[in-house]
Scaffold this motif. Structure first.
Motif, mmCIF file in Angstrom:
data_model
loop_
_atom_site.group_PDB
_atom_site.id
_atom_site.type_symbol
_atom_site.label_atom_id
_atom_site.label_comp_id
_atom_site.label_asym_id
_atom_site.label_seq_id
_atom_site.Cartn_x
_atom_site.Cartn_y
_atom_site.Cartn_z
ATOM 1 N N ASP A 138 3.750 7.904 -9.320
ATOM 2 C CA ASP A 138 4.581 7.869 -10.538
ATOM 3 C C ASP A 138 4.842 9.260 -11.088
ATOM 4 O OD1 ASP A 138 4.270 5.238 -10.292
ATOM 5 O OD2 ASP A 138 3.305 4.882 -12.226
ATOM 6 N N ALA A 139 3.779 10.086 -11.074
ATOM 7 C CA ALA A 139 3.889 11.393 -11.719
ATOM 8 C C ALA A 139 5.030 12.202 -11.110
ATOM 9 C CB ALA A 139 2.580 12.145 -11.590
ATOM 10 N N ARG A 140 5.206 12.084 -9.803
ATOM 11 C CA ARG A 140 6.246 12.889 -9.143
ATOM 12 C C ARG A 140 7.555 12.139 -8.960
ATOM 13 N NH1 ARG A 140 3.055 16.546 -4.674
ATOM 14 N NH2 ARG A 140 1.156 16.694 -5.859
ATOM 15 N N PHE A 171 0.871 -1.172 0.000
ATOM 16 C CA PHE A 171 0.000 0.000 0.000
ATOM 17 C C PHE A 171 0.911 1.225 0.000
ATOM 18 C CE2 PHE A 171 -0.245 -2.323 4.100
ATOM 19 C CZ PHE A 171 0.516 -1.498 4.905
ATOM 20 N N PHE A 172 0.537 2.321 0.602
ATOM 21 C CA PHE A 172 1.266 3.602 0.620
ATOM 22 C C PHE A 172 1.008 4.446 -0.628
ATOM 23 C CE2 PHE A 172 4.439 0.854 3.015
ATOM 24 C CZ PHE A 172 4.077 1.310 4.268
ATOM 25 N N GLY A 173 0.134 3.997 -1.526
ATOM 26 C CA GLY A 173 -0.234 4.822 -2.674
ATOM 27 C C GLY A 173 0.754 4.729 -3.826
ATOM 28 N N SER A 174 0.390 5.433 -4.893
ATOM 29 C CA SER A 174 1.227 5.441 -6.090
ATOM 30 C C SER A 174 1.515 6.898 -6.455
ATOM 31 C CB SER A 174 0.464 4.741 -7.218
ATOM 32 O OG SER A 174 1.116 4.945 -8.429
ATOM 33 N N GLU A 217 5.593 8.786 2.475
ATOM 34 C CA GLU A 217 5.795 7.335 2.366
ATOM 35 C C GLU A 217 5.931 6.900 0.914
ATOM 36 O OE1 GLU A 217 2.179 6.308 4.339
ATOM 37 O OE2 GLU A 217 3.174 5.802 6.216
ATOM 38 N N CYS A 218 4.989 7.367 0.081
ATOM 39 C CA CYS A 218 4.984 6.916 -1.312
ATOM 40 C C CYS A 218 6.238 7.387 -2.051
ATOM 41 C CB CYS A 218 3.726 7.430 -2.013
ATOM 42 S SG CYS A 218 3.601 6.884 -3.703
ATOM 43 N N GLN A 272 3.429 -3.537 -7.246
ATOM 44 C CA GLN A 272 1.984 -3.678 -7.475
ATOM 45 C C GLN A 272 1.283 -3.015 -6.301
ATOM 46 O OE1 GLN A 272 1.706 -7.943 -7.848
ATOM 47 N NE2 GLN A 272 2.139 -7.875 -10.029
ATOM 48 N N THR A 273 0.676 -1.884 -6.581
ATOM 49 C CA THR A 273 0.085 -1.091 -5.507
ATOM 50 C C THR A 273 -1.382 -1.443 -5.310
ATOM 51 O OG1 THR A 273 1.468 0.665 -6.377
ATOM 52 C CG2 THR A 273 -0.040 1.267 -4.636
ATOM 53 N N ALA A 274 -1.767 -1.547 -4.077
ATOM 54 C CA ALA A 274 -3.192 -1.734 -3.753
ATOM 55 C C ALA A 274 -3.534 -0.730 -2.661
ATOM 56 C CB ALA A 274 -3.457 -3.153 -3.271
ATOM 57 N N GLU A 275 -4.773 -0.273 -2.654
ATOM 58 C CA GLU A 275 -5.144 0.700 -1.645
ATOM 59 C C GLU A 275 -5.181 0.056 -0.272
ATOM 60 O OE1 GLU A 275 -6.738 -0.373 -4.192
ATOM 61 O OE2 GLU A 275 -8.899 -0.081 -4.101
ATOM 62 N N TRP A 276 -5.029 0.900 0.731
ATOM 63 C CA TRP A 276 -4.821 0.423 2.095
ATOM 64 C C TRP A 276 -6.057 -0.288 2.652
ATOM 65 C CZ3 TRP A 276 -6.641 2.562 6.950
ATOM 66 C CH2 TRP A 276 -5.960 2.070 8.060
ATOM 67 N N GLN A 326 4.265 16.402 7.869
ATOM 68 C CA GLN A 326 3.226 17.306 7.400
ATOM 69 C C GLN A 326 3.001 18.449 8.381
ATOM 70 O OE1 GLN A 326 1.791 17.343 4.423
ATOM 71 N NE2 GLN A 326 0.792 19.224 5.117
#
Lengths: 477, 291
Positions: A72-74, A67-70, A87-88, A111-115, A325
């Motif tokens: 790619d763009a950044r 998990f931890f999200g995706s 985290e991501c 392979q990302t999956a939501e938490w 944050q």
């Protein structure tokens, strides 16, 4: 003789019926063929995602489910974790760097999956024998996967690649050990912290000479300070996700119970007993705080965060992952935290220093690395994460290596020196207790009922015991 | 009949018109107000999608006023797989729509116009499908598909949606409402049953087909639960599934702008479908209500 015109609707001649059936079959067949074509295309497209041994000459492909999200763009091309945020960002950069350093030899496919439904999806994959090589897992769930024989023991593998289990912190070691064997590479320890709005604390006269907040050392002191805070600021001392969220209430309750040396599960993890003085004292304290208006009422997770960031409460109880944050927010000119932000472990209110803690760990799924070459490659990925424990600790999570926790680099990170005690004092629910996520939700739901809906304490205790013990019985079948 | 008799009495019309139009205007104003009220959450979603995530951690009650950003959308478009997911969703939704139309039309015609042993029993069984929540079938269905090797395949994504009892029911009712004389007339002209079905009866069901197509397409496009378990490789994710996988752990707090942008992005194709087919959709909903 009956001709076609004699045949009423609903009594078609056999020949016509056959024609219609044939047409229907043709249509369905065409559809099935089209789907089969798509299926092949899908299977072809899906094949590279599997943990594969590939050709002996090619790179070994290791699938890493997390998990931890995706992002790619950044961070799709970033290989410098020290410049990444969150985290991501940090994890994506670490994996990119691993791939760059092992080019031609090993390639990690994330392979990302939501938490939320992460473990449901992992289960679905195991049922379908679409097993990832490496998976991130909460330490509190490792026991379940060991009992179901779904993950690999790692002691030998760790020795092979140079991961020193003796360097694991106390909490991390406990978290990944089951029946005397090591089952995961601990990546972090996260815990329940108190985040302070120092501007409001100063207004309430609850700041020490060195600028740190005055911490309560007993329930009586906590109530006194909360009353003092409310009188001075007109605001509640606390905000936490008291409503529509189960985890926060459970973790606070467990922390207060652990600090009294209390236990709620039997040694074999098959039975929950909440009718103890420690649990009652903890619940009474939480209820009194809520009823006297020292906890912002009716807030869920985002609501509690918002209340804290808007300066509507002095202390937010939430995990390690928000530190970066809030520090960023404190630097902003128009923030309610501009007068100062501070974070400490959950203060010791009873006899023992303790705080609920859990951790993220990496496991090798059984069947995910079918041959020695891919297993070795997966272990190298774990070793890479072990080596970059400090990079990950920049998220706010605590390191799992003693040498890192005591290092100057880690202690130089803001507030981390004060938080490092958690790697020693962090307490988890024993790993023999199965299905801990469900248990956490069941406890939290009714503690929320106690606080928000005034459900009598005895009813709360009985309801939780009944529901949790039923869940434990089911898990042990 | 004289022309005068056909002409409405202008005096009565004029006398009645102002009262009716005043009432109509009031109803219209109320409807507009309710429509705006209904649209408020959607506009809120749109407004939040253009705001930075950090800003939204502290304030979500904002409509207008800065700061604005396109970052949430560039983050979506910058996700390497997003167009693949879009194509997967389109493929799955179109295949499911086509399949449901074919199967429901055939089944509906069969139930409405043919006699075969056990017809009533089979129809009742199909109707049971409407009463059983799909979630109750979820685990056995997944095990069955996994066992058949359909995990991470288009067939795995599409096939469960083809079993649509609603479509069968809708088409059966529609076929029943078509006068049998039309069919008899075609058969008198020596048309076969298939010809009659394809060229006489089926064209009359176009409004129902459009209804079914729209509902099926929207259902397939918005489906999240089934793709969640049957598509576990990023290459096979549908758009809903893929976008969800990119969310951070506490997206509702730390990535709210991104979350809202995802909702807008995933909703755009559906909105396009609606704009093009709204005539059918409105008549479909009204027609289904009447039926």
């Amino acid at each position: 003789m009956m001709n076609r015109s004699d045949t009423p609707p609903g009594h078609a001649a056999p020949r016509r019926r056959t024609g219609l059936a044939a047409a229907a079959l043709a249509l369905v067949s065409a559809l099935a063929l089209a789907l089969a074509g798509c299926q092949r295309a899908g299977a072809d497209a899906a094949a590279p995602g599997a943990a594969s041994t590939a050709a002996a000459s090619g790179p070994v492909e290791i699938t890493l489910m997390r998990f931890f999200g995706s992002c790619d763009a950044r961070y799709g091309t970033s290989t410098d974790a020290t410049k990444a945020v969150g985290e991501c960002g940090i994890l994506t950069s670490l994996v990119n760097r691993f791939n760059a350093e092992h080019q031609g030899r090993i390639v990690v496919k994330t392979q990302t999956a939501e938490w939320g439904p992460y473990y449901d999806q992992l289960t679905a994959r195991l049922v379908a024998q679409d097993v990832p090589a490496i998976s991130v897992m909460h330490e509190s769930l490792i026991g379940d996967y060991v009992r179901r024989k779904l993950i690999e023991p790692l002691d030998d593998g760790f020795r092979e690649v140079g991961i020193d289990v003796d360097d694991f912190t106390d909490h991390a070691r406990r978290g990944v050990t089951y029946d005397g064997r090591t089952w995961a590479m601990p990546f972090d320890t996260w815990s329940w912290l108190w985040h302070f709005n120092m501007g409001l604390m100063k207004k309430a006269g609850l700041v020490q000479a060195d600028g740190s907040p005055v911490l309560p050392r007993s329930p009586a002191e906590l109530l006194a300070q909360a009353r003092q805070f409310k009188a001075a600021t007109g605001k509640p001392y606390f905000t936490w996700a008291a409503a529509n969220e189960q985890s926060a209430n459970t973790r606070t309750l467990l922390t207060l119970v652990f600090q009294q040396g209390g236990r709620i599960f039997s040694d074999d993890g098959r039975h929950l007993d909440l009718h103890t003085p420690e649990v009652k004292r903890a619940l009474d304290l939480m209820k009194q705080l809520y009823d006297e208006g020292h906890i912002k009422p009716g807030t869920d997770y985002p609501g509690a965060n918002q209340a804290f960031l808007n300066g509507d409460a002095g202390v937010l109880i939430v995990g390690t992952w928000t530190i970066d944050q809030y520090m960023k927010e404190a630097r902003s000119g128009d923030s309610a935290l501009r007068a100062g932000y501070h974070v400490t472990p959950f203060p010791q209110l009873f006899e023992k220093p303790a705080a609920f803690a859990d951790g993220h760990a990496w496991v090798l799924m059984k069947g995910g690395t079918p041959d020695p070459r891919s297993r070795r490659a997966a272990l190298e990925v774990l070793k890479f994460f072990y080596d970059h424990d400090l990079d990950w600790a920049r998220t706010g999570h605590l390191p799992t290596r003693r040498s890192i926790a005591e290092s100057a680099e880690f202690r130089a990170l803001p507030y981390r020196a004060g938080l490092a005690t958690i790697t020693r004092d962090g307490v988890s629910v024993p790993s023999v207790v199965p299905t801990q996520r469900a248990v956490e939700a069941l406890i939290g739901e009714d503690v929320s009922n106690l606080l928000v809906n005034d459900k009598p304490r005895e009813q709360v205790l009985s309801t939780i015991e009944k529901r949790v013990n039923a869940a434990l019985r089911r898990a042990h079948r | 009949m004289s022309t005068a008799a056909l002409t409405p009495n202008p005096t009565a019309a004029e006398a009645g018109a102002p009262a009716r139009s005043g009432f109509d205007r009031a109803v219209m104003a109320l409807l507009v107000l309710l429509a705006l009220l209904w649209m408020l959450p959607l506009l809120w979603v749109l407004a939040l999608s253009f705001k930075p995530n950090e800003f939204l951690m502290g304030r979500t009650g904002v409509f207008l006023g800065g700061p604005y950003t396109l970052e949430n959308y560039t983050d979506i478009l910058g996700t390497s797989m997003v167009f693949r997911w879009l194509a997967n969703s389109a493929g799955v939704a179109l295949a499911q729509t086509a399949g449901v139309l074919v199967l429901s039309s055939l089944a509906g015609y069969g139930f409405a116009r043919t006699e075969f042993p056990g017809r009533k029993l089979v129809f009742v069984l199909v109707m049971f499908g409407l009463a059983i929540p799909s979630q109750t079938l979820f685990i056995p269905l997944h095990r069955m598909f996994a066992h058949a090797g359909l995990q991470n395949t288009f067939a795995g994504l599409v096939l469960p949606g083809l079993a649509g009892p609603f479509g069968v029911y809708l088409m059966t009712q529609y076929f029943r409402a078509i006068p049998a004389e039309l069919e008899e007339a075609a058969m008198l002209d020596n048309a076969s049953r298939l010809k009659t079905f394809l060229f006489v009866i089926l064209p009359l069901t176009l409004p129902a087909q459009a209804t079914l197509a729209i509902f099926t397409f929207l259902g397939a496009w918005n489906d999240y639960l089934w793709p969640l378990v049957i598509a576990t490789k990023p290459e096979m994710y549908t758009l809903t599934r893929g976008l969800a996988s990119t969310q951070t752990n506490f997206a509702q707090s730390e990535g709210l702008g991104f979350l809202m942008a995802q909702a807008v992005f995933a909703g755009l194709p559906v909105l396009t479908v609606y704009l093009f087919f709204q005539k059918y959709l409105v008549s479909a909903v009204a027609g289904t209500g009447r039926r």
